[in-house]
Design a protein around this motif. Sequence first.
Motif, short mmCIF file in Angstrom:
data_model
loop_
_atom_site.label_atom_id
_atom_site.label_comp_id
_atom_site.label_asym_id
_atom_site.label_seq_id
_atom_site.Cartn_x
_atom_site.Cartn_y
_atom_site.Cartn_z
N LYS A 185 -15.57 18.03 54.88
CA LYS A 185 -16.55 17.20 55.57
C LYS A 185 -17.33 16.32 54.61
CE LYS A 185 -20.11 20.78 55.29
NZ LYS A 185 -21.00 20.09 54.37
N SER A 205 -22.53 24.90 49.59
CA SER A 205 -22.06 25.98 48.70
C SER A 205 -22.05 25.53 47.25
CB SER A 205 -20.65 26.41 49.09
OG SER A 205 -20.42 26.30 50.47
N GLY A 228 -26.67 20.34 55.39
CA GLY A 228 -26.94 21.71 55.83
C GLY A 228 -28.10 22.38 55.11
N LEU A 229 -28.58 21.79 54.01
CA LEU A 229 -29.74 22.35 53.31
C LEU A 229 -30.99 21.50 53.54
CD1 LEU A 229 -28.17 23.32 49.82
CD2 LEU A 229 -28.20 24.63 51.95
N HIS A 242 -19.07 29.87 57.35
CA HIS A 242 -19.58 31.12 57.92
C HIS A 242 -20.19 30.95 59.30
CE1 HIS A 242 -23.13 29.06 56.54
NE2 HIS A 242 -23.90 29.96 57.11
N LYS A 243 -20.54 29.73 59.67
CA LYS A 243 -21.31 29.51 60.91
C LYS A 243 -20.63 30.13 62.14
CE LYS A 243 -24.70 27.00 59.19
NZ LYS A 243 -26.13 27.38 59.27
N GLY A 295 -30.12 27.20 53.28
CA GLY A 295 -30.65 26.14 54.14
C GLY A 295 -31.72 26.81 55.00
N SER A 348 -28.89 31.64 56.63
CA SER A 348 -28.05 32.64 57.30
C SER A 348 -26.91 33.16 56.43
CB SER A 348 -27.51 32.11 58.63
OG SER A 348 -26.60 31.06 58.47
N ASN A 349 -26.26 32.29 55.63
CA ASN A 349 -25.15 32.84 54.83
C ASN A 349 -25.69 33.73 53.72
OD1 ASN A 349 -24.37 31.53 51.93
ND2 ASN A 349 -25.51 30.02 53.10
N CYS A 356 -26.39 29.79 48.62
CA CYS A 356 -27.29 28.67 48.94
C CYS A 356 -28.13 29.03 50.17
CB CYS A 356 -26.47 27.41 49.19
SG CYS A 356 -25.45 27.46 50.68
N GLY A 414 -18.74 27.51 52.68
CA GLY A 414 -17.89 26.61 53.47
C GLY A 414 -17.03 25.72 52.60
N SER A 437 -29.11 29.22 62.56
CA SER A 437 -29.51 29.88 61.32
C SER A 437 -30.60 30.91 61.61
CB SER A 437 -29.96 28.85 60.29
OG SER A 437 -30.07 29.47 59.02
N ALA A 467 -18.00 23.15 50.24
CA ALA A 467 -19.00 22.37 50.95
C ALA A 467 -20.11 22.04 49.96
CB ALA A 467 -19.58 23.20 52.11
C1 LIG Z 1 -21.15 25.33 54.66
C2 LIG Z 1 -22.61 25.57 54.86
N1 LIG Z 1 -23.24 26.39 54.00
C3 LIG Z 1 -24.56 26.64 54.12
C4 LIG Z 1 -25.31 26.04 55.14
C5 LIG Z 1 -26.78 26.35 55.21
O1 LIG Z 1 -27.14 27.14 56.28
P1 LIG Z 1 -27.57 28.66 56.09
O2 LIG Z 1 -28.65 28.65 55.05
O3 LIG Z 1 -28.08 29.04 57.42
O4 LIG Z 1 -26.39 29.43 55.66
C6 LIG Z 1 -24.68 25.19 56.06
C7 LIG Z 1 -25.44 24.58 57.15
O5 LIG Z 1 -24.99 23.74 57.87
C8 LIG Z 1 -23.29 24.96 55.91
O6 LIG Z 1 -22.62 24.14 56.75
#
Ligand SMILES: Cc1ncc(COP(=O)(O)O)c(C=O)c1O
Length: 408
Positions: free
Chosen positions: A393, A364, A316-317, A98-99, A244, A247-248, A242, A389, A202, A361
Amino acid sequence: MVTTTQESRSWDEVPDLAGCFGPYGGQYVPETLMNPLAELSRAYNDARRDPVFISEFDRLLRDYVGRPTPISYAERLSGTLGCHLWLKREDLCHTGAHKINNAVGQALLALRMGKRRIVAETGAGQHGVATATVCALLGIECVVYMGTEDMARQAPNVQRMRLLGATVRGVEAGSRTLKDAVNEAMRDWVTNVRTTHYLLGSVLGAHPYPMMVRDFQIVIGREARRQFLERTDSLPDLLVACVGGGSNSIGLFHAFLDDPVEMVGVEAGGRSDRPGDHASRFLGGGAAVGVLQGSRTYLLQDETGNVLPTHSVSAGLDYPAIGPEHAFLRDAGRVRYGTVRDAEALKAFQTLGRLEGILPALESAHAVAWIMREAAAFHGKNVLLNLSGRGDKDLDIVERHMPEERGA
Ligand SMILES: Cc1ncc(COP(=O)(O)O)c(C=O)c1O
């Protein structure tokens, strides 16, 4: 219990003009950042009302990112869980998460402000890849700061960013993760503000970032709400995502805030509840209200206010603070938060791969693990989960933690 807004509250009233979500958010920054933030606020307020800006943003989301992303019914997993599980497929966005929605919006804004250089921080590398991608597309110079610990665990994304023409600068300070990368990106921004935009990834930092990033991610929930109604003639009973920075999850939740829909944000429970072993800003040891990187919110700190180290299997979390709007929604009782341990997320990664043919990911996978654990309470209900995501990775990490996954 589901709390709706019908009685009194309009969720659109936040943030207020000072950028506050109730007692959270704001602009806790040094004097040198006040002017750049004011310039950014003015530019964003102007852009969000400009049909030309909006239609260019929509066009790139459609033609370049690949929106709308579908919702998929997870039939086999639903069969084992006893609820109806739907996945909003942000893993199918160009660059795999989503980024990029936010990266497109802010890069267009940077050009509008006459800035031809962008700096960004990244943890999992997804935001860095998204930023590098959009900068390549729009011909903008790109510098991404990344903790060296994250560079090691998300090496394929470092390679991707470099191949896209970005400069990746390793950060050796602190725990060498996302928080330290944010510090360095901010330092660069303050030094080069005339030419440079800071593309924060984020709903974190000082106003207007939490509002602006939320607005660029709202497309997730708007699409999902429409798609769900079209497919089922009803709204979901529960949303799960989820968290972090947040933002998602905000992107999914926002479009449903006025609906009778329950919402759960899932934080990284890491190895244990002990301070330093997790990244759960609401529920884990060390969680309290404080100020970090420009915003007042819940963050992990010791008794004297020093920011605690964090741990999560998913980069990412792995961040000590949560977006201020989440703190507000939690206090209001509108969104509830849960945690998931590393081991549960790894198991969920494996399960979604084997039952649905989707490698998520690890971020997720925390949301997937939560519904796998809590499904009994949602028997027969419709659950919409944001698959933020894809997991390419994370293959090395999964193999390291689950050697049996090496393809035996
Ligand atoms: C695939 C994915 N999901 C979730 C996140 C968490 O970020 P956010 O809480 O801003 O969605 C990240 C952060 O890098 C991410 O790469």
